[in-house]
Design a protein around this motif. Structure first.
Motif: not given
Length: 144
Positions: A32-60
């Motif tokens: 599923x390329x769309x699911x890998x693309x969704x994970x890429x968005x998660x990585x991009x948020x962590x890389x560029x906006x910081x770990x406090x804003x990364x979706x999985x970090x927020x969930x934790x």
């Protein structure tokens, strides 16, 4: 006053690595390329906006951290953000492979990202973080 060198509770990145592993495993199994693309968005948020804003970090932080004892161990954010950037490169490559009709490229790139995420989740060893440290040692320090 914000810290010059932000740090995060070590349990957050481990949680994120488990979620990432699950997402990438499902994506790999389904091709599923769309699911890998969704994970890429998660990585991009962590890389560029910081770990406090990364979706999985927020969930934790919102769902799990309040139910746990306060974390004593912290780690610097910079290596984690670099690791997110490395994950982003692999996820973009994987998504492109799947979505552009090169499933072998998609599977290899997604599989490599999965191996790194599983290693981090299971042992706490972050390949991207180690790469960050190696690059910092290898590259000359910038002077002001």
């Amino acid at each position: 006053m914000p810290s010059e060198h932000p740090s995060v509770d070590v349990r957050g990145p481990r949680f994120a690595a488990w979620v990432t592993s699950a997402v990438l495993a499902v994506a790999l199994l389904l091709g599923a390329g769309w699911l890998v693309a969704a994970q890429a968005v998660v990585f991009a948020i962590g890389a560029f906006a910081g770990m406090r804003r990364a979706p999985y970090a927020v969930a934790f932080r919102v769902l799990f951290a309040p139910r746990l004892r306060p974390g004593r161990e912290r780690e610097p954010e910079a290596p984690l953000r670099f690791a997110q950037l490395v994950g982003l490169v692999f996820a973009l490559t994987g998504a492109a492979g799947y979505l552009l009709g090169v499933p072998v490229l998609g599977a290899v790139a997604t599989g490599l990202a999965l191996v790194a995420a599983l290693l981090n989740a299971a042992t706490g060893f972050c390949l991207g973080c180690e790469l960050h440290l190696l690059l910092r040692r290898a590259l000359p320090a910038r002077t002001a």
